[in-house]
Design a protein around this motif. Structure first.
Motif, short mmCIF file in Angstrom:
data_model
loop_
_atom_site.label_atom_id
_atom_site.label_comp_id
_atom_site.label_asym_id
_atom_site.label_seq_id
_atom_site.Cartn_x
_atom_site.Cartn_y
_atom_site.Cartn_z
N LYS A 97 16.96 -27.84 -4.15
CA LYS A 97 16.63 -26.95 -5.27
C LYS A 97 17.82 -26.05 -5.61
N ARG A 98 18.42 -25.44 -4.58
CA ARG A 98 19.58 -24.57 -4.81
C ARG A 98 20.73 -25.36 -5.44
N GLU A 101 20.21 -25.97 -9.06
CA GLU A 101 20.30 -24.72 -9.83
C GLU A 101 21.75 -24.35 -10.15
N ALA A 139 11.53 -33.04 -1.11
CA ALA A 139 11.54 -31.75 -1.78
C ALA A 139 10.24 -31.52 -2.56
N GLU A 144 7.43 -25.05 -2.43
CA GLU A 144 8.43 -23.98 -2.53
C GLU A 144 8.50 -23.18 -1.25
#
Length: 207
Positions: A97-98, A101, A139, A144
């Motif tokens: 996710k990071r 981003e 993921a 989350e």
């Protein structure tokens, strides 16, 4: 290899010298890929990228100084034409996710073959994106994570029973900072101690 005006100029960054050297040797067999620089830390990777201006930076996730995602985030600002990929042995969902981003174009495990890596480098250079299907599925299923990247790192280091002093040394943090991260992680996960926090985080695929 034969010099080629259309060669993809690649930076390899990995703190494990043998892995980095092996990748460089294998990629050098490709006629259209040129490894122009290598680095053993995040800080060195940034310096090498600025000095050699590669088309693609292939970054290890966990390196001394700055991790691969931090390096990619900075390169996005100072060298926007350089596309970044993460190659990792630590495919935790939160990292994916990071990575997305900050604009990382490739995210794949270190188990990838040299031929596949070369193909993905070409894909990324041409503007495409590649995310390993298994890492993507993990993921999605993990949900989350409430933990910050640093809390996640420290909690993972605590997983094998390492002392606070040992974690502090490995993470280049002070013991007090490590205790704060562990306490914060335990609180967020509703765990009575760091050992329970490790178990809960593992159950959810966050470490």
């Amino acid at each position: 290899m034969t010099e080629n005006a259309a060669s993809v100029r690649v930076l390899l960054a990995d703190d494990e010298h043998l892995i980095r050297g092996a990748l460089a040797a294998l990629l050098s067999l490709e006629d259209d890929i040129e490894v122009v620089a290598q680095a053993g830390s995040g800080t060195e990777a940034l310096a090498m990228a600025l000095a050699h201006r590669p088309d693609v930076a292939v970054l290890d996730l966990q390196m001394p100084g700055k991790d691969g995602i931090e390096v990619a985030a900075q390169l996005r600002v100072v060298l926007p034409d350089c596309r970044c990929m993460i190659v990792t042995g630590h495919g935790r969902p939160g990292y994916l996710k990071r990575a997305l981003e900050v604009g990382i174009r490739g995210f794949l495990p270190k188990t990838v073959s040299a031929a596949d890596l070369a193909g993905i480098i070409r894909t990324v250079r041409s503007g495409g994106r590649y995310v390993d299907p298994e890492l993507a599925a993990d993921a999605i299923s993990a949900g989350e994570s409430p933990l910050t990247p640093r809390e996640t790192d420290v909690l993972e280091l605590a997983a094998d029973g390492t002392t606070v002093a040992g974690i502090a040394e490995r993470a280049s943090l002070s013991p007090g900072t490590v205790r704060n991260y562990l306490s914060s992680a335990a609180t967020k996960l509703g765990a009575e101690n760091r050992h329970a926090a490790v178990r809960i985080a593992r159950e959810h695929g966050w470490i």
